[in-house]
Design an enzyme around this catalytic site. Structure first.
Site, PDB file in Angstrom:
ATOM      1  N   LYS A 119      -0.758  12.436  -6.381  1.00 48.31           N
ATOM      2  CA  LYS A 119       0.125  12.065  -7.579  1.00 48.31           C
ATOM      3  C   LYS A 119       0.898  13.069  -8.035  1.00 48.31           C
ATOM      4  CE  LYS A 119      -2.679   8.043  -8.985  1.00 48.31           C
ATOM      5  NZ  LYS A 119      -1.877   6.882  -8.743  1.00 48.31           N
ATOM      6  N   ARG A 126      -7.781  -1.235  -3.630  1.00 46.86           N
ATOM      7  CA  ARG A 126      -8.054  -2.346  -2.726  1.00 46.86           C
ATOM      8  C   ARG A 126      -9.254  -2.005  -1.599  1.00 46.86           C
ATOM      9  NH1 ARG A 126      -2.056  -1.943  -0.909  1.00 46.86           N
ATOM     10  NH2 ARG A 126      -2.049  -1.265  -3.073  1.00 46.86           N
TER      11      ARG A 126
END
Length: 510
Positions: free
Chosen positions: A272, A346
């Site tokens: 990020k 996920r």
């Protein structure tokens, strides 16, 4: 705020507002139904009946309004008179705002919450969000005195009357769960690493008389939990799968709550940027919500088998970090080609729901996660997104959200159109979508569901809480501006905050 104790009582008693400051809060038409005889002892000798009536007549909520009654010691505040059909009738978000801005200062304070009985639960949870537990401000350490806020409900409408002791206990359990979840996600990773999170789980287990099951580090790899292990293997503190199990006699069904517990998310090697990484301490919001809600549900005597599954990892960077192009074997037996290490939530949840299905024999699996930045676009900042294989449970989640104030709105459930986004030439699937414009929040949830199977006969519910659960005044990072999202559009798993303990508890007690 951190030293504030919250107490719910059937009657807060009478006191001079100068010695015990007071906030009276409710919808205006409800406030008009409070007899002077009920508030007189809380306002005299500072506020007369004439002044009380005059203050009510000046209120013009649009959507809220407030009026000081006596200096900064007593205030009356009005909630919106009407809300739309996709909002909670309690106007819970406005309750939190008004308490933060209108509650007078003091060591011992009182809130008189005026509402209908059906709105008491949501109002209590909203009040709890106004009193976060975590702080590292040096001034707070110099003020060791304990502050208390006593909350009394005055119920109006057809089902009015005093609040029962059992209801007060339910409100206490739920609000303690909300504040526990908020404290965990407010705590930075240098304090709330995976080791510390496990201690929080063990502490709740000890309180409830439950010994947690913990699978950690290399044992995860050995036993086939390639999602959790792959995400957390580069961190100083190893990843873990932890389970708290409540197994009462005569249970008729088995429910598993699975929470994403990424204690910090750098994005891994798909790192990020400087504006999107701050705030990622809150990427454990799903696991924190599960812990707070599990504690509340068990303390309230939940009658069915209930498992809380915590998927804990720090998505860090190091020589052993997962690389794009790596392929991991997950607990479901399916292989996943990694094309974005920032789509890590996920992966850990896929292992968690598969474990709930295969090892715990769950009939109903609910996973909750700060999963996708796209959720904020799909359902906004105030409504969590729900994706489920059951229309009945979709409706139940929406109803529970309105009842508790943790609002929920459906995503499109259509695996035959969306799951092809994960097609891989060399593995069973990739972990991130090919087309970010094709319902990415739905797709992210479908990735998780695929590891129990789209033909699984049980109920699966996925809650994406990326945008709505964070307390805006307490996060670190600044919002990104790209297409209005709260993070860069290239990131897949958003971090956010406190946790929907109220929603889960409402689902259990409805």
């Amino acid at each position: 705020m951190a030293n504030v104790g919250l107490q719910f009582q059937a009657s807060a008693g009478d006191a001079d507002p100068q010695s015990r400051p007071l906030l009276l809060l409710g919808q205006l038409h409800h406030l008009y139904r409070v007899p002077w005889s009920h508030v007189r002892g809380k306002l005299l000798p500072r506020v007369t009946e004439e002044l009380w009536q005059a203050a009510l007549s000046t209120l013009n909520p649009s959507p809220t309004d407030s009026c000081p009654l006596y200096l900064n010691y007593a205030t009356v505040a009005a909630l919106p008179s009407r809300v739309s059909r996709h909002n909670s009738p309690s106007a819970a978000h406005f309750v939190t705002r008004l308490v933060r801005t209108c509650l007078p200062p003091g060591t011992h304070r009182c809130i008189l919450m005026v509402c209908e009985r059906s709105d008491a639960f949501a109002s209590a949870c909203a009040l709890a969000r106004a009193f976060p537990l975590f702080t590292q401000r040096s001034a707070a350490s110099r003020r060791p005195e304990k502050k208390t806020v006593t909350v009394e409900f005055f119920l109006v409408g057809q089902d009015n009357g005093p609040v029962e002791v059992s209801t007060l206990q339910c409100l206490t359990s739920a609000t303690e769960g909300v504040r526990l979840a908020a404290r965990i996600v407010d705590t930075p990773c240098n304090e709330m690493d995976t080791d510390t999170f496990l201690e929080e789980i063990k502490k709740v287990g000890k309180e409830l008389g439950i010994v947690p099951t913990v699978i950690r580090d290399e044992e995860l790899k050995t036993r086939g939990f390639g999602g959790i292990y792959g995400v957390g293997k580069a961190a100083l503190h190893p990843p873990a799968l932890a389970v708290l199990s409540h197994t009462p006699d005569r249970a008729t069904q088995t429910i598993a709550w699975v929470g994403k517990g990424i204690v910090y998310d750098t994005g891994g090697l798909s790192m990020k940027g400087k504006t999107t990484m701050p705030g990622m301490k809150r990427d454990c919001g799903g696991a924190a919500a599960v812990l707070g809600a599990f504690r509340a549900a068990v303390k309230q005597g939940f009658k069915d088998t209930l498992h809380a599954v915590f998927c804990l990892a720090e998505n860090s960077v190091g020589p052993s970090a997962t690389r794009p192009d790596d392929i991991h074997l997950l607990y479901s037996g399916k292989t996943v080609e990694i094309n974005n290490t920032d789509a890590e939530g996920r992966l850990v949840l896929a292992d968690g729901v598969s474990y709930a299905c295969k090892d715990l024999g769950a009939d109903i699996i609910l996973d909750i996660a700060t999963l996708t930045g796209a959720q904020g676009i799909a359902t906004g900042k105030y409504h969590a997104a729900v994706l489920t294989n059951s229309a009945e449970w979709e409706a139940a989640c929406m109803k529970a959200g309105r009842q508790c104030g943790d609002l929920v709105h459906p995503l499109v459930y259509c695996p035959e159109l969306h799951f092809s986004e994960f097609t891989s030439a060399v593995a069973d699937m990739k972990n991130s979508v090919a087309d970010r414009d094709n319902s990415p929040s739905s797709c992210a949830g479908l990735f998780i569901a695929s590891h129990i199977g789209f033909d699984w006969p049980g109920v699966w519910v996925h809650l994406d809480i990326a945008a709505p659960v964070h307390a805006a005044v307490r996060w670190t990072r600044r919002r990104g501006t790209r297409r209005g999202t709260p993070r860069s559009a290239g990131s897949c798993d958003a971090a956010v905050p406190p946790g929907a303990a109220g929603l889960f508890t409402s689902l259990c007690t409805d």
